[in-house]
Scaffold this motif. Structure first.
Motif, mmCIF file in Angstrom:
data_model
loop_
_atom_site.group_PDB
_atom_site.id
_atom_site.type_symbol
_atom_site.label_atom_id
_atom_site.label_comp_id
_atom_site.label_asym_id
_atom_site.label_seq_id
_atom_site.Cartn_x
_atom_site.Cartn_y
_atom_site.Cartn_z
ATOM 1 N N PHE A 277 -25.131 13.573 3.297
ATOM 2 C CA PHE A 277 -25.535 12.331 3.831
ATOM 3 C C PHE A 277 -26.749 12.051 3.131
ATOM 4 C CE2 PHE A 277 -29.657 11.551 6.510
ATOM 5 C CZ PHE A 277 -28.578 10.356 7.054
ATOM 6 N N CYS B 280 -27.359 15.319 1.377
ATOM 7 C CA CYS B 280 -27.574 16.461 1.657
ATOM 8 C C CYS B 280 -26.495 17.053 0.756
ATOM 9 C CB CYS B 280 -27.202 16.833 2.565
ATOM 10 S SG CYS B 280 -26.491 18.243 4.018
ATOM 11 N N CYS C 205 -25.728 17.300 9.541
ATOM 12 C CA CYS C 205 -25.591 18.677 9.615
ATOM 13 C C CYS C 205 -26.023 19.279 9.828
ATOM 14 C CB CYS C 205 -24.451 19.296 8.547
ATOM 15 S SG CYS C 205 -25.553 19.310 7.240
ATOM 16 N N HIS D 69 -24.938 20.162 1.392
ATOM 17 C CA HIS D 69 -23.901 20.418 2.375
ATOM 18 C C HIS D 69 -22.680 19.294 2.612
ATOM 19 C CE1 HIS D 69 -22.684 22.584 5.954
ATOM 20 N NE2 HIS D 69 -21.727 23.434 4.942
ATOM 21 N N CYS D 70 -23.176 18.345 2.995
ATOM 22 C CA CYS D 70 -22.938 17.430 3.944
ATOM 23 C C CYS D 70 -22.928 15.711 3.195
ATOM 24 C CB CYS D 70 -23.051 17.376 5.283
ATOM 25 S SG CYS D 70 -24.666 15.900 5.667
ATOM 26 N N CYS E 172 -31.575 18.652 7.415
ATOM 27 C CA CYS E 172 -30.384 17.533 7.308
ATOM 28 C C CYS E 172 -29.880 16.580 8.802
ATOM 29 C CB CYS E 172 -29.007 17.959 6.787
ATOM 30 S SG CYS E 172 -27.763 16.472 6.732
#
Ligand SMILES: [Zn+2]
Length: 396
Positions: free
Chosen positions: A363, A358, A375, A360-361, A372
């Motif tokens: 993961f 991910c 997040c 963004h986070c 995801c």
């Protein structure tokens, strides 16, 4: 959750008391009144001794006598919610609303907080009604829409989520990258699972019209066409992915090979395409697919030569692993034993590699999720690919 916030209850209550006191002074009464002060202290004592029912009753009676304590009561309910005492949070906020002493703004605030109480309690139907009533409110409308969008996604009510997304998109950026195209793809997946092909096709056409860069719509369309034996159309959809987002090319290589085989297309044509993808993007997965194709069509020797060049240009564990696999088919005797050990060691190193991460986070996992799981951002999980530098990247 955040138990320390509960310690602020007396502060919140006291702020209400001071507000009330000022109110009385401004009205020329001079003193907030012995009775008022006693009632507030009584309420606080009930609260501190965890006799919350009595505390709520006491504060509620004060509420009737003074409107300026309303926001303190709303905050009190919020603190109960943060503490996880959802029943009491709901009781306070419902009680406030039912009293009918709130002005428009206070009523909207109390309703919004009550909606959050319902949401935390898993009472999605009630939360939906409350937030639905607030969407046209000038101050709370946007926040209410965001809560509704979260509810509809949780409940997989994709058509309602689409309406909500359109309204929110007009107000600005969406909080988790939600998009109409993704929700249309969700509808298409549901239709595909139920073998409602025509309906799935309609949803996918809408998704592609909504967002010309929607990779997922083309991958789904290709999967559907392959299931129906329409390989030429599937091939067309797959080849559009490169222009949409080269990071997802590795997703098309396997179905692409199947389509070429089923259509009895020339293996040279497929190898030409794989070679082009490798040369253009330095993509490890394309290099490995080409090696497999070379091995089938022209033998181990050609495949090994190809992998040697790849390893020189873009060394990676997976390529090394493919190379040892091919060499194992060639070698005998003592060298073979050493090669087996080397191959096993590289296998172990490759086993820890992740396919998607991910953006963004962070993961990571080996399955492509369009949302995801950690997040909840849409289209944030990207293939982790070995690109030009030879290092892992997501074509960011
Ligand atoms: Zn994430």
């Amino acid at each position: 959750m955040q138990d320390w916030l509960f310690l602020l209850l007396p502060v919140a209550a006291a702020s209400g008391w001071f507000a009330a006191k000022n109110h009385y002074i401004q009205k020329g009464r001079g003193d907030p009144g012995q009775e008022f002060r006693q009632a507030y202290c009584r309420g606080l004592n009930y609260l501190l001794s965890e006799k919350t029912d009595k505390a709520i009753d006491t504060f509620a009676s004060l509420l009737e006598s003074d409107r300026e304590t309303i926001e303190t009561h709303i905050a009190l309910g919020n603190l109960f919610r943060r503490r996880g005492d959802l029943e009491r949070a709901i009781e306070i906020h419902e009680n406030l609303i039912q009293k009918g002493v709130l002005d428009t703004e206070q009523r909207a605030l109390a309703q919004y907080e009550l909606g959050l109480d319902y949401l935390r309690s898993g009472l999605f139907d009630r939360a939906e009604i409350i937030f639905g009533n607030l969407i046209d409110h000038p101050g709370r409308g946007r926040a209410a829409l965001q809560q509704l969008l979260a509810i509809f996604q949780h409940e997989k009510e994709w058509q309602k989520a689409i309406e909500c997304t359109r309204k929110l998109a007009r107000l600005g950026k969406l909080p988790h990258g939600e998009s109409v195209a993704q929700f249309l793809c969700e509808l298409a997946e549901e239709a595909l699972a139920a073998h409602r092909n025509e309906e799935a096709f309609q949803w996918l056409e809408q998704a592609r019209a909504e967002d010309t860069g929607c990779v997922r719509a083309n991958l789904l369309l290709a999967r559907m066409r392959m299931r129906d034996g329409l390989y030429e159309e599937a091939l067309l959809a797959l080849k559009q992915v490169e222009a949409q987002d080269p990071a997802y090319i590795q997703e098309i290589l396997e179905p692409l090979q199947i389509c070429y085989e089923r259509l009895n297309k020339s293996p040279a044509e497929l190898m030409g395409y794989l070679g082009y993808v490798y040369e253009t993007y330095g993509l490890e997965s394309a290099a490995l697919a080409l090696a497999r194709q070379l091995r089938t069509e022209r033998g181990n020797g050609r495949a090994i030569e190809h992998l040697q060049r790849v390893l020189e240009a873009h060394p990676s564990l997976k390529t090394l692993n493919a190379m040892t696999g091919l060499l194992l088919e060639e070698k005998n005797g003592a060298q073979r034993e050493a090669l087996i050990r080397l191959d096993r060691a590289i296998d172990r190193l490759c086993a820890g590699a992740v396919r998607y991460r991910c953006s963004h986070c962070g993961f990571s996992g080996n399955e492509l999720h369009w949302r995801c799981p950690s997040c909840r951002h849409w289209v944030a999980m990207r293939p982790v690919t070995a690109g030009r530098s030879g290092s892992a990247s997501g074509f960011q």
